[in-house]
Write a protein that holds these residues in place. Structure first.
Motif, short mmCIF file in Angstrom:
data_model
loop_
_atom_site.label_atom_id
_atom_site.label_comp_id
_atom_site.label_asym_id
_atom_site.label_seq_id
_atom_site.Cartn_x
_atom_site.Cartn_y
_atom_site.Cartn_z
N ASP A 11 17.21 7.28 39.68
CA ASP A 11 17.45 8.68 40.03
C ASP A 11 16.55 9.03 41.22
O ASP A 11 15.36 9.29 41.04
N PRO A 12 17.09 9.04 42.46
CA PRO A 12 16.26 9.29 43.64
C PRO A 12 15.55 10.64 43.60
O PRO A 12 14.43 10.76 44.11
N VAL A 13 16.19 11.64 43.01
CA VAL A 13 15.57 12.97 42.96
C VAL A 13 14.37 12.96 42.01
O VAL A 13 13.31 13.52 42.31
N ALA A 14 14.53 12.34 40.86
CA ALA A 14 13.42 12.24 39.91
C ALA A 14 12.28 11.43 40.50
O ALA A 14 11.10 11.78 40.34
N VAL A 15 12.60 10.34 41.19
CA VAL A 15 11.57 9.52 41.83
C VAL A 15 10.85 10.34 42.89
O VAL A 15 9.61 10.33 42.97
N ALA A 16 11.61 11.06 43.72
CA ALA A 16 11.00 11.87 44.77
C ALA A 16 10.08 12.94 44.19
O ALA A 16 8.96 13.15 44.69
N ALA A 17 10.53 13.62 43.14
CA ALA A 17 9.71 14.66 42.53
C ALA A 17 8.41 14.08 41.99
O ALA A 17 7.33 14.68 42.14
N ARG A 18 8.50 12.90 41.38
CA ARG A 18 7.31 12.29 40.79
C ARG A 18 6.30 11.86 41.86
O ARG A 18 5.11 12.15 41.74
N VAL A 19 6.78 11.20 42.91
CA VAL A 19 5.84 10.68 43.90
C VAL A 19 5.31 11.77 44.82
O VAL A 19 4.20 11.64 45.36
N LEU A 20 6.08 12.86 45.03
CA LEU A 20 5.54 13.97 45.81
C LEU A 20 4.39 14.64 45.07
O LEU A 20 3.46 15.15 45.69
N ALA A 21 4.46 14.65 43.74
CA ALA A 21 3.37 15.23 42.94
C ALA A 21 2.20 14.26 42.79
O ALA A 21 1.05 14.68 42.72
N ASP A 22 2.52 12.97 42.73
CA ASP A 22 1.48 11.96 42.51
C ASP A 22 1.83 10.73 43.33
O ASP A 22 2.48 9.81 42.83
N PRO A 23 1.41 10.68 44.60
CA PRO A 23 1.80 9.58 45.49
C PRO A 23 1.37 8.22 44.92
O PRO A 23 0.28 8.08 44.37
N PRO A 24 2.23 7.22 45.04
CA PRO A 24 1.91 5.88 44.51
C PRO A 24 0.81 5.22 45.33
O PRO A 24 0.68 5.46 46.53
N ALA A 25 0.02 4.39 44.67
CA ALA A 25 -1.08 3.71 45.34
C ALA A 25 -0.96 2.19 45.25
O ALA A 25 -1.66 1.47 45.96
N ASP A 26 -0.05 1.71 44.38
CA ASP A 26 0.01 0.27 44.17
C ASP A 26 0.85 -0.44 45.22
O ASP A 26 0.59 -1.60 45.55
N LEU A 27 1.88 0.23 45.75
CA LEU A 27 2.70 -0.35 46.80
C LEU A 27 2.82 0.64 47.96
O LEU A 27 2.65 1.86 47.78
N VAL A 28 3.14 0.14 49.13
CA VAL A 28 3.36 1.01 50.28
C VAL A 28 4.56 0.47 51.06
O VAL A 28 4.73 -0.74 51.20
N ALA A 29 5.42 1.37 51.53
CA ALA A 29 6.60 0.98 52.31
C ALA A 29 6.47 1.52 53.73
O ALA A 29 6.14 2.68 53.93
N THR A 30 6.74 0.67 54.70
CA THR A 30 6.69 1.07 56.10
C THR A 30 7.95 0.59 56.80
O THR A 30 8.57 -0.40 56.40
N SER A 31 8.31 1.30 57.87
CA SER A 31 9.48 0.91 58.67
C SER A 31 9.00 0.47 60.04
O SER A 31 8.19 1.18 60.66
N PRO A 32 9.47 -0.66 60.55
CA PRO A 32 9.12 -1.09 61.91
C PRO A 32 9.58 -0.06 62.93
O PRO A 32 10.55 0.68 62.71
#
Length: 231
Positions: free
Chosen positions: A23-44
């Motif tokens: 659920d992209p919306v649920a994921v977005a709501a969760r990480v906006l409130a508590d940003p993840p620290a274990d992985l990081v995604a970047t775009s070239p």
């Protein structure tokens, strides 16, 4: 896993299959409130749809996602999560798009934001005379399409800007208590005088991208899909 473990590669089709299972919306709501620290995604910088997922603690890349649709889902998840967090009912929602980028946003709004009675999409190009509502979701919401920015804005309690509008936005077109969320970063919201104005920042989109990339990566491990590339 060790530093010799292969990198997991997810192509467009596989990424789409995986994103349909979270659920992209649920994921977005969760990480906006508590940003993840274990992985990081970047775009070239090339902007060719590649997303690199790394484990900063282990200093290694764990996954590469190749999907042009991935960013559209990130934007849709972010703005839908923000819309859902707004206080009060939002029966009339306006989405300003460009004929392509708003499609994912509309889909997730109808699935995830309760209380929508009418959703008006403003986009360029051919406009159906009497658009049919999306039968797959929306809990009975009416979906209309127009090419007129003014017609789309009038009466909307929530305005989501997914693509820069071709016409200037007149504050007189907005409902008195309208809220405006801009995902483009190029619209000046101050003159609109909206009750709530929020420009989705690059940092917020990066956090949501990391959350969704991590979700896709873990789902790929769970379902044993993707191609493992040797290091």
């Amino acid at each position: 896993m060790t530093s010799a473990d292969p990198i997991l590669y997810l192509d467009e089709a596989t990424t789409g299959w995986l994103l349909a299972r979270v659920d992209p919306v649920a994921v977005a709501a969760r990480v906006l409130a508590d940003p993840p620290a274990d992985l990081v995604a970047t775009s070239p910088p090339a902007g060719d749809g590649l997303v690199v997922v790394a484990d900063p603690a282990a200093r290694r890349v764990v996954c590469v996602i190749s999907s042009r649709r991935f960013r559209e889902v990130c934007v849709a998840g972010a703005v839908s999560a923000l819309a859902r967090s707004l206080a009060g009912p939002l029966p009339v929602v306006c989405v300003l798009g460009d004929g392509r980028r708003e499609v994912s946003c509309v889909e997730h709004l109808l699935r995830s934001v309760p209380g929508i009675v009418q959703l008006v999409v403003c986009r360029s190009g051919p406009v159906p005379v009497s658009p049919e509502p999306d039968p797959r979701g929306g809990h009975g919401a009416t979906v209309a399409v127009t090419g007129s920015v003014r017609e789309a804005l009038e009466g909307a309690e929530l305005v989501l800007i997914i693509a820069p509008p071709r016409d200037a936005l007149d504050p007189r077109w907005l409902a008195r208590d309208a809220a405006v969320v801009d995902a483009t970063g190029v619209v000046d919201l101050a003159p609109l005088g909206a009750r709530l104005s929020h420009a989705v920042s690059a940092a917020e989109l990066a956090v949501v991208a990391t959350g969704l990339a991590a979700a896709a990566y873990r789902a790929a491990l769970s379902h044993v899909v993707g191609v493992r590339l040797p290091r």
